[in-house]
Write a protein that holds these residues in place. Structure first.
Motif, PDB file in Angstrom:
ATOM      1  N   ALA A 108      23.670   4.974  11.398  1.00  0.00           N
ATOM      2  CA  ALA A 108      23.346   3.951  10.095  1.00  0.00           C
ATOM      3  C   ALA A 108      23.023   4.521   9.213  1.00  0.00           C
ATOM      4  O   ALA A 108      22.034   5.493   9.293  1.00  0.00           O
ATOM      5  CB  ALA A 108      22.224   2.715  10.843  1.00  0.00           C
ATOM      6  N   ALA A 109      23.893   4.612   8.057  1.00  0.00           N
ATOM      7  CA  ALA A 109      23.589   5.123   6.692  1.00  0.00           C
ATOM      8  C   ALA A 109      22.855   6.544   6.762  1.00  0.00           C
ATOM      9  O   ALA A 109      21.717   6.515   6.087  1.00  0.00           O
ATOM     10  CB  ALA A 109      22.853   4.090   5.958  1.00  0.00           C
ATOM     11  N   PRO A 110      23.226   7.325   7.157  1.00  0.00           N
ATOM     12  CA  PRO A 110      22.638   8.937   7.529  1.00  0.00           C
ATOM     13  C   PRO A 110      22.247   9.233   6.074  1.00  0.00           C
ATOM     14  O   PRO A 110      21.319   9.937   5.730  1.00  0.00           O
ATOM     15  CB  PRO A 110      23.426   9.780   8.200  1.00  0.00           C
ATOM     16  CG  PRO A 110      24.911   9.303   8.001  1.00  0.00           C
ATOM     17  CD  PRO A 110      24.549   7.683   7.928  1.00  0.00           C
ATOM     18  N   TRP A 111      23.029   8.862   4.932  1.00  0.00           N
ATOM     19  CA  TRP A 111      22.972   9.297   3.621  1.00  0.00           C
ATOM     20  C   TRP A 111      21.506   8.642   3.003  1.00  0.00           C
ATOM     21  O   TRP A 111      21.462   9.265   1.807  1.00  0.00           O
ATOM     22  CB  TRP A 111      24.178   8.851   2.889  1.00  0.00           C
ATOM     23  CG  TRP A 111      24.624   7.630   2.712  1.00  0.00           C
ATOM     24  CD1 TRP A 111      24.173   6.675   2.172  1.00  0.00           C
ATOM     25  CD2 TRP A 111      25.407   6.942   3.792  1.00  0.00           C
ATOM     26  NE1 TRP A 111      24.703   5.140   2.384  1.00  0.00           N
ATOM     27  CE2 TRP A 111      25.480   5.726   3.570  1.00  0.00           C
ATOM     28  CE3 TRP A 111      26.062   7.577   4.813  1.00  0.00           C
ATOM     29  CZ2 TRP A 111      26.383   4.766   4.205  1.00  0.00           C
ATOM     30  CZ3 TRP A 111      27.017   6.529   5.375  1.00  0.00           C
ATOM     31  CH2 TRP A 111      26.905   5.252   5.097  1.00  0.00           C
ATOM     32  N   MET A 112      21.160   7.690   3.779  1.00  0.00           N
ATOM     33  CA  MET A 112      19.816   7.081   3.022  1.00  0.00           C
ATOM     34  C   MET A 112      18.534   7.454   3.764  1.00  0.00           C
ATOM     35  O   MET A 112      17.453   7.066   3.441  1.00  0.00           O
ATOM     36  CB  MET A 112      20.080   5.429   3.415  1.00  0.00           C
ATOM     37  CG  MET A 112      21.123   4.994   2.428  1.00  0.00           C
ATOM     38  SD  MET A 112      21.466   3.145   2.828  1.00  0.00           S
ATOM     39  CE  MET A 112      19.952   2.441   2.036  1.00  0.00           C
ATOM     40  N   LYS A 113      18.629   8.467   4.655  1.00  0.00           N
ATOM     41  CA  LYS A 113      17.458   9.167   5.505  1.00  0.00           C
ATOM     42  C   LYS A 113      16.622   9.730   4.468  1.00  0.00           C
ATOM     43  O   LYS A 113      17.017  10.206   3.446  1.00  0.00           O
ATOM     44  CB  LYS A 113      18.149  10.146   6.335  1.00  0.00           C
ATOM     45  CG  LYS A 113      18.133   9.824   7.954  1.00  0.00           C
ATOM     46  CD  LYS A 113      18.755  10.868   8.732  1.00  0.00           C
ATOM     47  CE  LYS A 113      17.718  11.086   9.645  1.00  0.00           C
ATOM     48  NZ  LYS A 113      18.276  12.208  10.832  1.00  0.00           N
ATOM     49  N   GLY A 114      15.308   9.254   4.634  1.00  0.00           N
ATOM     50  CA  GLY A 114      14.245   9.923   3.664  1.00  0.00           C
ATOM     51  C   GLY A 114      14.255   9.050   2.568  1.00  0.00           C
ATOM     52  O   GLY A 114      13.668   9.629   1.549  1.00  0.00           O
ATOM     53  N   LYS A 115      14.688   8.113   2.247  1.00  0.00           N
ATOM     54  CA  LYS A 115      14.676   7.466   0.948  1.00  0.00           C
ATOM     55  C   LYS A 115      13.270   6.475   1.034  1.00  0.00           C
ATOM     56  O   LYS A 115      13.182   5.948  -0.032  1.00  0.00           O
ATOM     57  CB  LYS A 115      15.929   6.615   0.750  1.00  0.00           C
ATOM     58  CG  LYS A 115      17.416   7.079   0.665  1.00  0.00           C
ATOM     59  CD  LYS A 115      17.369   7.957  -0.809  1.00  0.00           C
ATOM     60  CE  LYS A 115      18.750   8.551  -0.773  1.00  0.00           C
ATOM     61  NZ  LYS A 115      19.122   9.410  -1.927  1.00  0.00           N
ATOM     62  N   LYS A 117      10.276   3.972   2.895  1.00  0.00           N
ATOM     63  CA  LYS A 117      10.031   2.813   3.540  1.00  0.00           C
ATOM     64  C   LYS A 117      10.796   1.635   2.990  1.00  0.00           C
ATOM     65  O   LYS A 117      10.915   1.475   1.786  1.00  0.00           O
ATOM     66  CB  LYS A 117       8.611   2.365   3.953  1.00  0.00           C
ATOM     67  CG  LYS A 117       7.957   3.462   4.654  1.00  0.00           C
ATOM     68  CD  LYS A 117       6.295   3.114   4.963  1.00  0.00           C
ATOM     69  CE  LYS A 117       6.048   4.267   5.841  1.00  0.00           C
ATOM     70  NZ  LYS A 117       4.718   3.763   6.772  1.00  0.00           N
ATOM     71  N   GLY A 118      11.080   0.740   3.922  1.00  0.00           N
ATOM     72  CA  GLY A 118      11.787  -0.504   3.412  1.00  0.00           C
ATOM     73  C   GLY A 118      13.322  -0.447   3.244  1.00  0.00           C
ATOM     74  O   GLY A 118      13.906  -1.448   2.791  1.00  0.00           O
ATOM     75  N   VAL A 119      13.803   0.763   3.496  1.00  0.00           N
ATOM     76  CA  VAL A 119      15.366   0.833   3.633  1.00  0.00           C
ATOM     77  C   VAL A 119      15.814   0.836   4.868  1.00  0.00           C
ATOM     78  O   VAL A 119      15.441   1.524   5.781  1.00  0.00           O
ATOM     79  CB  VAL A 119      15.729   2.325   2.940  1.00  0.00           C
ATOM     80  CG1 VAL A 119      17.165   2.891   3.045  1.00  0.00           C
ATOM     81  CG2 VAL A 119      15.089   2.614   1.458  1.00  0.00           C
ATOM     82  N   TYR A 120      16.900  -0.324   5.114  1.00  0.00           N
ATOM     83  CA  TYR A 120      17.235  -0.500   6.312  1.00  0.00           C
ATOM     84  C   TYR A 120      18.676  -0.918   6.210  1.00  0.00           C
ATOM     85  O   TYR A 120      19.242  -1.397   5.200  1.00  0.00           O
ATOM     86  CB  TYR A 120      16.502  -1.936   7.010  1.00  0.00           C
ATOM     87  CG  TYR A 120      15.143  -1.371   7.445  1.00  0.00           C
ATOM     88  CD1 TYR A 120      14.624  -0.760   8.223  1.00  0.00           C
ATOM     89  CD2 TYR A 120      14.123  -1.994   6.597  1.00  0.00           C
ATOM     90  CE1 TYR A 120      13.260  -0.397   8.622  1.00  0.00           C
ATOM     91  CE2 TYR A 120      12.632  -1.743   6.522  1.00  0.00           C
ATOM     92  CZ  TYR A 120      12.461  -0.964   7.722  1.00  0.00           C
ATOM     93  OH  TYR A 120      10.841  -0.721   7.947  1.00  0.00           O
ATOM     94  N   LYS A 136      16.733  -4.888  11.892  1.00  0.00           N
ATOM     95  CA  LYS A 136      16.858  -3.875  10.873  1.00  0.00           C
ATOM     96  C   LYS A 136      16.894  -2.410  11.448  1.00  0.00           C
ATOM     97  O   LYS A 136      16.032  -2.037  12.373  1.00  0.00           O
ATOM     98  CB  LYS A 136      15.770  -4.204  10.200  1.00  0.00           C
ATOM     99  CG  LYS A 136      15.854  -5.487   9.316  1.00  0.00           C
ATOM    100  CD  LYS A 136      14.503  -5.400   8.561  1.00  0.00           C
ATOM    101  CE  LYS A 136      14.624  -6.665   7.528  1.00  0.00           C
ATOM    102  NZ  LYS A 136      15.413  -6.649   6.361  1.00  0.00           N
ATOM    103  N   LEU A 137      18.187  -1.800  11.164  1.00  0.00           N
ATOM    104  CA  LEU A 137      18.166  -0.195  11.500  1.00  0.00           C
ATOM    105  C   LEU A 137      17.823   0.715  10.515  1.00  0.00           C
ATOM    106  O   LEU A 137      18.205   0.450   9.350  1.00  0.00           O
ATOM    107  CB  LEU A 137      19.757  -0.128  11.970  1.00  0.00           C
ATOM    108  CG  LEU A 137      20.483  -1.192  12.866  1.00  0.00           C
ATOM    109  CD1 LEU A 137      21.863  -0.789  12.895  1.00  0.00           C
ATOM    110  CD2 LEU A 137      19.726  -1.143  14.165  1.00  0.00           C
ATOM    111  N   GLU A 138      16.912   1.737  10.947  1.00  0.00           N
ATOM    112  CA  GLU A 138      16.459   2.794  10.180  1.00  0.00           C
ATOM    113  C   GLU A 138      17.889   3.666   9.922  1.00  0.00           C
ATOM    114  O   GLU A 138      18.551   3.737  10.861  1.00  0.00           O
ATOM    115  CB  GLU A 138      15.269   3.502  10.730  1.00  0.00           C
ATOM    116  CG  GLU A 138      13.985   2.546  10.709  1.00  0.00           C
ATOM    117  CD  GLU A 138      12.875   3.581  11.059  1.00  0.00           C
ATOM    118  OE1 GLU A 138      13.121   4.712  11.225  1.00  0.00           O
ATOM    119  OE2 GLU A 138      11.983   2.957  11.621  1.00  0.00           O
ATOM    120  N   PRO A 139      17.854   4.039   8.872  1.00  0.00           N
ATOM    121  CA  PRO A 139      18.904   5.164   8.672  1.00  0.00           C
ATOM    122  C   PRO A 139      18.771   6.270   9.276  1.00  0.00           C
ATOM    123  O   PRO A 139      17.604   6.731   9.731  1.00  0.00           O
ATOM    124  CB  PRO A 139      18.642   5.445   6.919  1.00  0.00           C
ATOM    125  CG  PRO A 139      17.884   4.399   6.471  1.00  0.00           C
ATOM    126  CD  PRO A 139      17.085   3.832   7.496  1.00  0.00           C
ATOM    127  N   GLY A 140      19.864   6.681  10.037  1.00  0.00           N
ATOM    128  CA  GLY A 140      19.840   7.750  10.946  1.00  0.00           C
ATOM    129  C   GLY A 140      19.998   7.277  12.617  1.00  0.00           C
ATOM    130  O   GLY A 140      20.198   8.068  13.429  1.00  0.00           O
TER     131      GLY A 140
END
Length: 179
Positions: A108-115, A117-120, A136-140
Motif C-alpha cells: 500500500a502506497a510505499p511512497w507515502m510512508k512517513g508522511k 498520521k492520518g495518511v491511509y 484503512k491501510l497504513e502506507p507500506g
C-alpha cells in the motif's frame, strides 16, 4: 472522382491499421524475456530467505537478504535461470528464479510512508470510490491481490478484504488487468 478519393482514404486507413497492429505486436514481442513472459512483471518472493546478488550467479556477492515470504518484487531482466528484480524501495539485484512465485501481492502506497498520521489507503467493500471503507491501510502494509481490473484490485490483508485503487499500490501496473 469522389469514390476514388474515398477508396484511397479507406485503403490508407486499412494500411495504417495493419501497420499499427504490426507495430503493437512487435512491441509486445520485444517486451518479452527469454522465458517468454513479459518484462517487466510483478512476482513475489517464494522463500523466507532470499539472497539478492550483484550478478546472475552464485559466484556473485550477496548485496542484500530478504527475510519476508510473499514480498512483491518486479522482474526487470532475465538471464538463464536468474532474474534481475527491483523492490518497492528501488533496490535492484539478481535472484534465482526458483525463489520467485507467480502469486501476486502489493504494498500500500510505499511512497507515502512517513508522511505523517492520518495518511491511509482505503480498502473498500466494492470497486467504487463511493463504496464503504472496510479498512484503512497504513502506507507500506503488504496485501495479497487476487485480481485487478485496471483501476481496482481485490486485496486481502490480516482479517480484511476488499477493493483498493490500483493507483494506490505498488505491485500492479496502471491499467493492468488480470484474474
Amino acid at each position: 472522382m469522389r469514390r476514388t478519393v474515398m477508396k484511397s482514404c479507406l485503403v490508407l486507413a486499412v494500411a495504417f491499421a495493419v501497420s499499427a497492429g504490426t507495430i503493437e505486436f512487435a512491441q509486445a514481442q520485444a517486451a518479452k524475456g527469454p522465458s517468454g513472459l513479459p518484462l517487466p512483471r510483478f512476482v513475489t518472493l517464494k522463500s523466507k530467505r532470499v539472497n539478492l546478488r550483484i550478478g546472475p550467479g552464485t559466484d556473485y556477492a550477496v548485496s542484500w537478504m530478504y527475510l519476508k515470504t510473499g514480498l512483491p518484487v518486479e522482474i526487470i531482466q532475465e538471464y538463464d535461470n536468474w532474474r534481475r528484480i527491483r523492490d518497492a524501495d528501488g533496490t535492484e539485484g539478481w535472484v534465482n528464479q526458483s525463489l520467485l512465485s507467480g502469486q501476486r501481492a502489493a504494498i500500500a502506497a510505499p511512497w507515502m510512508k512517513g508522511k505523517g498520521k492520518g495518511v491511509y489507503v482505503n480498502l473498500r467493500r466494492e470497486a467504487q470510490p463511493s463504496s464503504s471503507i472496510v479498512a484503512k491501510l497504513e502506507p507500506g502494509v503488504m496485501i495479497t491481490i487476487g485480481e485487478c481490473s485496471g483501476e481496482w484490485c481485490f486485496a486481502k490483508t490480516d482479517g480484511a478484504e476488499g477493493w483498493v485503487a490500483q493507483s494506490e499500490i505498488w505491485g500492479a501496473y496502471p491499467g493492468e488487468a488480470f484474474k
